[in-house]
Design a protein around this motif. Structure first.
Motif, mmCIF file in Angstrom:
data_model
loop_
_atom_site.group_PDB
_atom_site.id
_atom_site.type_symbol
_atom_site.label_atom_id
_atom_site.label_comp_id
_atom_site.label_asym_id
_atom_site.label_seq_id
_atom_site.Cartn_x
_atom_site.Cartn_y
_atom_site.Cartn_z
ATOM 1 N N ASP A 11 26.657 48.875 45.446
ATOM 2 C CA ASP A 11 25.817 48.096 44.540
ATOM 3 C C ASP A 11 26.603 46.861 44.113
ATOM 4 N N ASP A 12 26.152 45.691 44.521
ATOM 5 C CA ASP A 12 26.854 44.442 44.226
ATOM 6 C C ASP A 12 26.340 43.739 42.977
ATOM 7 N N PHE A 16 33.173 42.473 40.825
ATOM 8 C CA PHE A 16 34.502 43.064 40.678
ATOM 9 C C PHE A 16 35.511 41.931 40.565
ATOM 10 N N THR A 17 36.356 41.975 39.521
ATOM 11 C CA THR A 17 37.393 40.956 39.363
ATOM 12 C C THR A 17 38.755 41.618 39.184
ATOM 13 N N LEU A 18 39.774 40.932 39.637
ATOM 14 C CA LEU A 18 41.132 41.444 39.483
ATOM 15 C C LEU A 18 41.539 41.484 38.018
ATOM 16 N N GLU A 19 41.033 40.533 37.222
ATOM 17 C CA GLU A 19 41.347 40.531 35.796
ATOM 18 C C GLU A 19 40.862 41.813 35.131
ATOM 19 N N ARG A 20 39.643 42.226 35.434
ATOM 20 C CA ARG A 20 39.071 43.431 34.814
ATOM 21 C C ARG A 20 39.801 44.701 35.256
ATOM 22 N N LEU A 21 40.423 44.671 36.419
ATOM 23 C CA LEU A 21 41.159 45.846 36.882
ATOM 24 C C LEU A 21 42.615 45.817 36.436
ATOM 25 N N SER A 104 31.393 43.077 45.005
ATOM 26 C CA SER A 104 32.201 44.240 44.630
ATOM 27 C C SER A 104 33.452 44.426 45.497
ATOM 28 N N THR A 105 33.693 43.531 46.460
ATOM 29 C CA THR A 105 34.776 43.759 47.420
ATOM 30 C C THR A 105 35.662 42.530 47.581
ATOM 31 N N VAL A 130 37.570 47.784 46.846
ATOM 32 C CA VAL A 130 36.189 47.862 46.369
ATOM 33 C C VAL A 130 36.190 48.289 44.909
ATOM 34 N N GLY A 131 35.592 47.455 44.052
ATOM 35 C CA GLY A 131 35.451 47.803 42.646
ATOM 36 C C GLY A 131 34.390 48.876 42.476
ATOM 37 N N LEU A 132 34.701 49.874 41.646
ATOM 38 C CA LEU A 132 33.767 50.971 41.395
ATOM 39 C C LEU A 132 33.204 50.904 39.980
ATOM 40 N N GLY A 133 33.467 49.797 39.279
ATOM 41 C CA GLY A 133 32.996 49.637 37.909
ATOM 42 C C GLY A 133 33.897 50.339 36.925
#
Length: 165
Positions: A11-12, A16-21, A104-105, A130-133
């Motif tokens: 689900d896009d 997904f951001t590197l900052e949020r991770l 998301s990727t 891949v960001g999973l939220g």
């Protein structure tokens, strides 16, 4: 049979951001698979990321291999470039790149020096992250030498601290 790739099923709707991770503390875990498909090493790691001037992300990574306890540390410096990043750490052979594949990727691509049997060799790594939220991500890293597959890394990331905007 029509096979749908895992990236097409994601689900896009949330980018997904590197900052949020990576801004904050992230727990990482994973394993290394050799070219024969055998798991050769497992690892756990902790990374602490900071957001600096002009969107530069600095990530201090401390990794420990399970079994032998061998430690590995590196500091990543991710500098915004267009829609992606320039990635640098002391083990890289020249800077790497991070580009957006979908909302998301992200794809990381870099040449890195790694220790093998007391020697240092350079391999190419291409990560599909891949960001999973909700501060989570997973990655499949393909490792090649002279264009030939030599292994893979499967890893998961879970942020411990909250990203503040």
């Amino acid at each position: 049979m029509n096979m749908i790739s895992p990236i097409e099923q994601i689900d896009d709707t949330q980018e997904f951001t590197l900052e949020r991770l990576f801004v904050g503390t992230v727990d990482m875990m994973g394993y290394v698979v050799d070219f024969r498909g055998q798991i050769t090493r497992r690892f756990v790691a902790e990374a602490t990321g900071h957001l600096g001037d002009k969107g530069v992300i600095t990530i201090d990574e401390e990794l420990r291999y399970l079994g032998d306890g061998e430690p590995e540390t590196r500091q990543w410096v991710l500098t915004p470039r267009g829609t992606g990043y320039r990635a640098e750490t002391h083990q890289l052979v020249g800077p790497g790149t991070i580009k957006r594949v979908s909302a998301s990727t992200l794809e990381w691509s870099y040449d890195i020096k790694i220790p093998v049997n007391g020697n240092e060799i350079t391999v190419k790594m291409v990560d599909q992250m891949v960001g999973l939220g909700d501060g989570r991500a997973t990655a499949l890293t393909k490792i090649t030498k002279f264009g030939l597959p030599v292994g893979k890394i499967v890893s998961s990331y879970v942020r411990r601290t909250t990203f503040s905007e």
